[in-house]
Scaffold this motif. Structure first.
Motif, mmCIF file in Angstrom:
data_model
loop_
_atom_site.group_PDB
_atom_site.id
_atom_site.type_symbol
_atom_site.label_atom_id
_atom_site.label_comp_id
_atom_site.label_asym_id
_atom_site.label_seq_id
_atom_site.Cartn_x
_atom_site.Cartn_y
_atom_site.Cartn_z
ATOM 1 N N SER A 45 0.131 -73.309 -5.631
ATOM 2 C CA SER A 45 -0.462 -71.993 -5.373
ATOM 3 C C SER A 45 0.269 -70.888 -6.125
ATOM 4 O O SER A 45 1.487 -70.737 -6.003
ATOM 5 C CB SER A 45 -0.385 -71.696 -3.873
ATOM 6 N N GLU B 125 4.298 -61.796 2.288
ATOM 7 C CA GLU B 125 2.967 -61.666 1.703
ATOM 8 C C GLU B 125 2.699 -60.204 1.355
ATOM 9 O O GLU B 125 3.224 -59.298 1.999
ATOM 10 C CB GLU B 125 1.886 -62.186 2.665
ATOM 11 N N ARG C 161 5.743 -65.606 -4.728
ATOM 12 C CA ARG C 161 6.474 -65.104 -3.556
ATOM 13 C C ARG C 161 7.871 -65.707 -3.480
ATOM 14 O O ARG C 161 8.842 -65.004 -3.202
ATOM 15 C CB ARG C 161 5.702 -65.428 -2.276
ATOM 16 N N LEU C 162 7.966 -67.023 -3.716
ATOM 17 C CA LEU C 162 9.271 -67.683 -3.597
ATOM 18 C C LEU C 162 10.162 -67.382 -4.796
ATOM 19 O O LEU C 162 11.360 -67.642 -4.748
ATOM 20 C CB LEU C 162 9.091 -69.197 -3.456
ATOM 21 N N TYR D 278 10.455 -76.417 -4.908
ATOM 22 C CA TYR D 278 9.048 -76.251 -4.526
ATOM 23 C C TYR D 278 8.268 -76.633 -5.766
ATOM 24 O O TYR D 278 8.195 -75.881 -6.731
ATOM 25 C CB TYR D 278 8.746 -74.810 -4.116
ATOM 26 N N GLU E 97 -3.299 -64.803 4.034
ATOM 27 C CA GLU E 97 -2.142 -65.278 3.292
ATOM 28 C C GLU E 97 -1.882 -66.741 3.623
ATOM 29 O O GLU E 97 -2.191 -67.206 4.718
ATOM 30 C CB GLU E 97 -0.892 -64.437 3.610
ATOM 31 N N GLU F 196 0.122 -67.818 -5.397
ATOM 32 C CA GLU F 196 0.639 -66.917 -4.356
ATOM 33 C C GLU F 196 2.047 -67.330 -3.945
ATOM 34 O O GLU F 196 2.956 -66.501 -3.872
ATOM 35 C CB GLU F 196 -0.301 -66.945 -3.140
ATOM 36 N N ILE F 197 2.227 -68.622 -3.688
ATOM 37 C CA ILE F 197 3.531 -69.090 -3.210
ATOM 38 C C ILE F 197 4.555 -69.084 -4.344
ATOM 39 O O ILE F 197 5.717 -68.713 -4.146
ATOM 40 C CB ILE F 197 3.411 -70.506 -2.607
ATOM 41 N N GLU G 255 -1.436 -63.416 -6.329
ATOM 42 C CA GLU G 255 -1.650 -63.687 -4.901
ATOM 43 C C GLU G 255 -2.941 -63.041 -4.419
ATOM 44 O O GLU G 255 -3.760 -63.684 -3.751
ATOM 45 C CB GLU G 255 -0.452 -63.143 -4.100
ATOM 46 N N ILE H 137 3.637 -69.456 3.825
ATOM 47 C CA ILE H 137 4.862 -70.166 3.432
ATOM 48 C C ILE H 137 5.816 -69.138 2.833
ATOM 49 O O ILE H 137 5.450 -68.422 1.891
ATOM 50 C CB ILE H 137 4.539 -71.277 2.411
ATOM 51 N N TYR H 138 7.019 -69.075 3.385
ATOM 52 C CA TYR H 138 8.014 -68.094 2.935
ATOM 53 C C TYR H 138 9.288 -68.758 2.449
ATOM 54 O O TYR H 138 10.157 -68.103 1.899
ATOM 55 C CB TYR H 138 8.312 -67.095 4.062
#
Lengths: 352, 352
Positions: free
Chosen positions: A335, B181, A341-342, A279, A181, A337-338, B337, A184-185
């Motif tokens: 990304s 994640e 997630r965010l 972001y 992963e 993924e980020i 992701e 970054i959260y």
């Protein structure tokens, strides 16, 4: 060792692939490529071929895509540009252009899809004897091209204050099947180093420059863009009231241009929306203004694509801005993924 | 308590939003919605309005989108379908259709963008007194709709063997800003539970059924699709030889249809490509055949969209297949992701 831009350009041969630092004109090297264009013209005048591939994070300035297109010295180009001469050359079939998602550029270079990176040219505000490079106003694919390139040329640009040291978070993920992963959260999480470590033996020279970023002018907001901004702010405020957006709000991603600036301005003025984080891939003037007002608490970006006046203001007030921003490589700032997630609220401009 | 499909359908009122289990016809409930269509016809004959919203993982069978479209009882529908009668109704402006990325459906339901989930109808092969539901051949958005719905109707379908217990990995992420994640690092990683836990008080009844999945027939491979498959296999084998694909290969994602089946068949026959894994949204007949040959080592999917004969074969040989597959919710099987992290080689069919 210090060399001139012309000396540096001599290392770049016909057929090479050249990787450039930066993202938008911000952080792009500006001196050596102009000399490469001059060499290309000379070689073409002698009847010799001279064409190179250019890998970047995003668009560059006219000193790269414009000049190289006009002297017909671009063979291959990815992933993105905005230059008119370049576009015409692509549409005439003169340049092989690979228009890919900006977040995939570094990975596709690592995979080898585009061939070898012969030379990387990287703009820095500082570097050390042991090969630590401190980047300037943009990141892009710099970690990847500097690691993969046979040779690295550094443009040490005194326009960029050494105060920017610490703004970058340099991180390069492993490729599949070894990738984990990206940890970054929240927008302010740092996962890398403030410098780019390069094998010092690969640095063939340092070119001292003093050239401002080729920042693009933005026309100021007008009644129409202001009203667009108010409409977007009202929509988001209403969704927050309905409980669809949490009362803490969610990080914003904002595209480039005058409407994006107007929308951010309106969000800043709408006090039913709490102070928020961003972001995003480019930080524009309006974000800096909102940071000064305390409305933007933190901004993660891939570049400070601001006017030169605002860039000076940031550099002169780094004690205020340092803990409010981070500049990341494009495969991290963009990304998927980020972004998922965010829970980014993404606002991009289709047509202005 | 056991009820009939007609009794269950009486719980579904005009204006309700109904969430359905499954992904493609696989795992979709088949009995209650047909009775809802009958009620809609009766109400319309009396001059009463009767329209509902339908939330699913992907497409369903004719028993849902087809029947509900023909009796004009669909008000809203997301995220996807393939039914001809439905498409005509949408194009006539009779149905509000929201065509969104399948991986975002569960999140947008949780966000509340589409309104409340009044009733969830879920197909099961087994359930327990304390509300553990064991799903059948598809997952989709089932964890989300069952958690959010006021009422849950279970279709206990004896066509689906209780042997499938253990095939599912039920997992629902937190929404931003609390999401972490998704901890999948290889196709076989399990991160959830083999059952879906529902508050048993919400289960208003269990409908016993014995109805096969409305599997769509695939025409067998022909010389043209075979040649397409060979071309793709040769391309990937060549990229592996060049070192662009690692010698361990990377997990495959494969779309739906005859060409996808032909490509997988050709990949299986090309012995320069090592045994491989899949991380995909639908598992088709060809994947099961390749598992039997040992060519597909593991398959992560959102549904077993196979022919009824192949489904029987899997159910009758679960000791062989159990550790070779997992069925995941669509926001996990289709997660950007995970797709980026695993480095999927994605092959989708534009036009057949």
């Amino acid at each position: 060792k210090f060399i001139t831009a012309a000396e540096a350009a001599n290392f770049i041969k016909h057929g090479y692939n050249v990787g450039l630092s930066g993202f938008t004109p911000a952080g792009s090297p500006k001196a050596v490529i102009a000399e490469v264009a001059r060499i290309a013209e000379e070689e073409h005048a002698k009847g010799n071929p001279f064409q190179i591939g250019i890998f970047t994070g995003a668009s560059t300035g006219d000193s790269c895509d414009g000049m190289l297109s006009r002297v017909k010295s671009l063979r291959y180009r990815a992933p993105y540009t905005t230059n008119t001469d370049f576009r015409n050359a692509v549409n005439n079939g003169e340049i092989a252009y690979n228009d890919i998602h900006l977040s995939q550029m570094a990975q596709e270079i690592r995979y080898g899809f585009m061939g070898k990176v012969n030379v990387a040219i990287v703009e820095a505000c500082e570097l050390t004897e042991d090969g630590k490079i401190y980047l300037t106003a943009g990141s892009g694919i710099t970690p990847t091209i500097c690691r993969l390139a046979d040779h690295v040329i550094v443009e040490l640009n005194s326009v960029h204050s050494k105060n920017t040291i610490g703004l970058h978070d340099v991180y390069e993920p492993l490729d599949p099947p070894y990738r984990r992963e990206i940890p970054i959260y929240k927008p302010s999480d740092r996962i890398g180093t403030p410098y780019l470590q390069v094998d010092p033996k690969k640095i063939i020279g340092v070119v001292q420059t003093n050239i401002q970023d080729e920042a693009r002018p933005f026309t100021p907001a007008d009644p129409i863009t202001d009203q667009i901004g108010v409409n977007v702010a009202n929509f988001l405020a209403a969704d927050m009231k309905r409980g669809i957006i949490p009362s803490t709000f969610l990080p914003l991603q904002s595209g480039v241009g005058n409407i994006a600036n107007a929308v951010l301005g309106a969000l800043g003025r709408d006090k039913t929306i709490p102070d928020f984080e961003m972001y995003t891939e480019v930080t524009q003037d309006s974000v800096i203004a909102l940071m000064k007002e305390g409305r933007v608490k933190f901004g993660s970006t891939c570049s400070l694509s601001v006017s030169n006046e605002v860039l000076d203001e940031v550099y002169n007030n780094m004690d205020f801005f340092r803990n409010k921003m981070v500049i990341r490589p494009s495969e991290i700032s963009n990304s998927p993924e980020i972004a998922r997630r965010l829970g980014l609220i993404s606002m991009n401009t289709a047509i202005e």
